[in-house]
Design a protein around this motif. Structure first.
Motif, PDB file in Angstrom:
ATOM      1  N   ASP A  13       0.816  -1.218   0.000  1.00 20.48           N
ATOM      2  CA  ASP A  13       0.000   0.000   0.000  1.00 20.48           C
ATOM      3  C   ASP A  13       0.850   1.269   0.000  1.00 20.48           C
ATOM      4  N   PRO A  39       0.213  -0.045  -5.989  1.00 23.72           N
ATOM      5  CA  PRO A  39      -0.304   1.291  -6.286  1.00 23.72           C
ATOM      6  C   PRO A  39       0.768   2.214  -6.850  1.00 23.72           C
ATOM      7  N   GLN A  43      -0.986   4.488  -0.648  1.00 22.40           N
ATOM      8  CA  GLN A  43      -2.396   4.211  -0.370  1.00 22.40           C
ATOM      9  C   GLN A  43      -2.596   3.743   1.072  1.00 22.40           C
ATOM     10  N   MET A  46      -6.119   3.015   3.385  1.00 22.43           N
ATOM     11  CA  MET A  46      -7.257   2.875   2.472  1.00 22.43           C
ATOM     12  C   MET A  46      -8.165   1.711   2.836  1.00 22.43           C
ATOM     13  N   THR A  76      -6.442   1.026  -5.548  1.00 23.89           N
ATOM     14  CA  THR A  76      -6.121   0.707  -4.165  1.00 23.89           C
ATOM     15  C   THR A  76      -5.393  -0.638  -4.092  1.00 23.89           C
TER      16      THR A  76
END
Length: 258
Positions: A13, A39, A43, A46, A76
């Motif tokens: 992420d 990503p 992120q 999220m 995401t």
């Protein structure tokens, strides 16, 4: 593609450029054929959000690391897993590894975590999955011990498989191998954030707010919970399920006048 080798999907992420995913990739590629879908920008926080009101882009990336299949996704972490499995990969992966996250995903943080949501998405698909997090937010964080832990865990998963509908949440204390006391299999700690919003104004005089807070661990030292284990210098491993049913409450609710 080597069909005799495991096919491993690597996600995160923090974004495809993050040091953590580059470190995890180096471990994953020693076990089999690797695809990276991550990503294109950070992120974190999220959770399990997915993109349904817009389109997704996949941009092929070229790094000098011997891995041919690396893609930056506009969505995401959960999107990354979905589009990899259903659009990009030549077959279903044998394993999904997520991370290595820059910062903790212990206790209730697992709910907010994009790192763990990617692993949970894989578990929903029936694919063995694990998320790794290092308790160090620094861009200069040392991931060498985290790589050793990842190697141990991946070895066990590929050899023994995973319980149905389960993924693993692995948190690693900051520091070197000699600083760690070992590994503990734990449950998710009871804890929460004491939160507040920092109220500021931009140059135009308009208000904006920045979320901040302090994590509070509600556990005692006697409990085998991830936050306690980490504070004591252990690596914590928590089995996570996506079934959020509070089974023990079902019989009580049946007594209601509904």
């Amino acid at each position: 593609m080597s069909p005799q080798k495991p096919l491993i999907l690597v996600v995160n992420d923090d974004g495809i450029q993050a040091k953590g995913i580059r470190s995890l990739l180096e471990v994953a590629k020693t076990f089999g054929d690797v695809y990276v879908v991550a990503p294109d920008s950070p992120q974190s926080g999220m959770g399990h959000a997915i993109t349904i009101n817009s389109f997704l882009r996949l941009d092929h990336q070229e790094f000098e690391n011997g891995v041919e299949h690396e893609y930056a996704c506009s969505g995401t972490p959960a999107d990354c897993v979905k589009i990899a499995i259903h659009q990009l990969l030549p077959r279903r992966p044998d394993l999904v590894v997520s991370g290595i996250n820059h910062g903790s995903n212990e206790s209730c943080n697992v709910i907010y975590s994009g790192t763990m949501s990617a692993a949970v998405e894989a578990a929903i698909e029936g694919i063995p999955a694990v998320g790794f997090s290092l308790l160090d937010y620094s861009e200069r964080a040392d991931f060498s011990y985290s790589q050793e832990i990842a190697k141990q865990v991946i070895t066990e998963i590929l050899a023994k498989g995973m319980p149905k509908d389960i993924c693993l949440n692995v948190n690693i204390p900051k520091g070197k191998k000699e600083d760690s006391k070992g590994i503990k299999i734990c449950r998710q700690a009871r804890g929460n954030w004491t939160e507040s919003f920092d109220h500021r104004q931009d140059p135009a005089g308009k208000d904006y707010y920045w979320l901040t807070g302090k994590f509070e661990n509600y556990e005692t030292q006697d409990d085998v919970a991830d936050s306690t284990a980490l504070a004591d210098g252990f690596v914590s491993i928590v089995p996570i399920q996506f079934d959020l049913t509070a089974h023990k409450a079902i019989n009580e609710l049946k007594t209601w006048n509904l």
